[in-house]
Design an enzyme around this catalytic site. Structure first.
Site, PDB file in Angstrom:
ATOM      1  CG  ASP A   1     -16.293  -7.926  -2.924  1.00  0.00           C
ATOM      2  OD1 ASP A   1     -15.652  -8.659  -2.140  1.00  0.00           O
ATOM      3  OD2 ASP A   1     -15.843  -6.863  -3.388  1.00  0.00           O
TER       4      ASP A   1
ATOM      5  CB  SER B   1      -9.162  -2.497   7.540  1.00  0.00           C
ATOM      6  OG  SER B   1      -8.288  -3.085   6.580  1.00  0.00           O
TER       7      SER B   1
ATOM      8  CE  LYS C   1      -4.386  -1.447   0.387  1.00  0.00           C
ATOM      9  NZ  LYS C   1      -5.489  -0.998  -0.486  1.00  0.00           N
TER      10      LYS C   1
ATOM     11  CD  GLU D   1     -13.176 -11.600  -4.315  1.00  0.00           C
ATOM     12  OE1 GLU D   1     -13.562 -10.469  -3.986  1.00  0.00           O
ATOM     13  OE2 GLU D   1     -13.887 -12.395  -4.974  1.00  0.00           O
TER      14      GLU D   1
ATOM     15  N   GLY E   1     -15.785 -13.391   1.391  1.00  0.00           N
ATOM     16  CA  GLY E   1     -15.814 -12.061   0.785  1.00  0.00           C
ATOM     17  C   GLY E   1     -15.595 -12.121  -0.713  1.00  0.00           C
TER      18      GLY E   1
ATOM     19  CB  SER F   1      -0.727  -7.995  -0.616  1.00  0.00           C
ATOM     20  OG  SER F   1      -1.529  -8.685   0.329  1.00  0.00           O
TER      21      SER F   1
END
Length: 325
Positions: free
Chosen positions: A214, A82, A57, A208, A212, A308
């Site tokens: 989506d 988060s 990030k 995923e 979750g 990640s």
């Protein structure tokens, strides 16, 4: 006939890479013969758990923040996250001599909250199951004159995240597939833009948590689908809908989405610690879980994987990875 320009391009990612040179770490790419044998392919692990703030990030946050005007920087930055984007924006703000206000869920991992505060950010909490973090952050920004840097819904954020895949491909040469975790979709959007731009035949496989799914549902439907906020140990992927900008990229470039259970994520974290000698947080371990379980499907000969992040405290790690009695 009208055409829509993609929100991020290969040149955008290359530009981000130049901006991040000497600021972000160029993280190592690990190999493991044991993993190769289990996965049935030559696996190249891009270790973003060793990035600054412990996650990819930082790439996107710094790329976006460094483009703000002096006036914007003088007023400060707002963000919502988060944990990993929170830390990334907090550090980017400190590096650029400005301040940050971060909206974080009340149940965010304590280690991530502590790290965010440690970088000098002000933290505002909310209930992720009843509150809307975007609304809260935008209200704060309007009240205080701050610039919002979202965790994935931003072209410069996506471009910054894509530099992880750019570095991976520069080190390994052409790969048959890249596997990444998918939350809001920024890492995948940036990575897929780079990978498909350089090697059009490469397969992009997202992963995923099963609770979750989506993005998987959205890709199957051809439109963004919302689900209840998922309960999963992969807190960085506990989202209810893909981003609008990120989905506009991923619906074109992503080839498949694999789902993994929380137990499979725990097993992958344990494998990474015991066999690879690295620490992964749950979200960072989902791609590895997909390889170890075969859920990523039939793999080409050479595969890249973006691990990640590794932001997890010792107590939580022991709780999740301790062997059953």
């Amino acid at each position: 006939m009208t055409t829509t320009t993609p929100p991020v391009s290969l040149d955008d990612v290359r530009d981000a890479a130049a901006r991040l040179k000497g600021v972000a770490h160029r993280t190592p790419v690990l190999r493991s013969r044991t993993l190769d044998a289990l996965a049935g392919a030559e696996i190249h692990l891009k270790c973003e758990n060793l990035q600054r703030v412990g996650a990819f990030k930082f790439r996107g946050a710094y790329n976006a923040a460094s483009r703000l005007t002096p006036e914007q920087l003088s007023r400060g930055i707002a963000a919502y996250s988060s944990g990993n984007h929170a830390q990334a924006v907090a550090l980017a703000a400190r590096e650029l001599g400005t301040t940050a206000v971060i909206v974080m869920p009340e149940d965010a991992p304590p280690s991530k909250r502590a790290a965010t505060a440690g970088y000098g950010a002000e933290i505002v909490t909310y209930d992720r199951y009843t509150g809307d973090r975007v609304t809260i952050a935008e209200a704060l920004a309007a009240e205080r004159g701050l610039t919002v840097i979202p965790p994935y819904e931003h072209p410069h954020v996506m471009a910054g995240q894509g530099t992880a895949a750019l570095e991976l491909l520069e080190e390994t040469g052409e790969l048959g597939a890249i596997v990444t975790p998918v939350g809001g979709g920024g890492l995948m959007a940036g990575s897929a833009t780079v990978a498909k731009g350089l090697h059009p035949a490469i397969r992009m496989i997202g992963v995923e948590p099963e609770a979750g799914d989506d993005t998987k549902r959205s890709l199957e439907a051809g439109r963004r689908i919302s689900i209840p906020v998922p309960h999963t140990i992969a807190d960085g992927q506990a989202l209810h809908t893909p981003g609008e900008l990120t989905f506009s990229v991923n619906r074109r470039l992503v080839d498949a989405i694999a789902l993994v259970t929380d137990d499979e994520i725990r097993d992958a974290m344990r494998f990474a610690f015991e066999r690879l000698k690295i620490v992964l947080e749950p979200s960072g371990a989902t791609p590895l879980a997909a390889l170890l379980t075969g859920r990523a499907g039939s793999l080409p000969r050479r595969v890249g994987v973006i691990l990640s992040g590794g932001n997890i405290d010792a107590g939580r790690f022991a709780e999740l990875c301790g062997h059953p009695a």
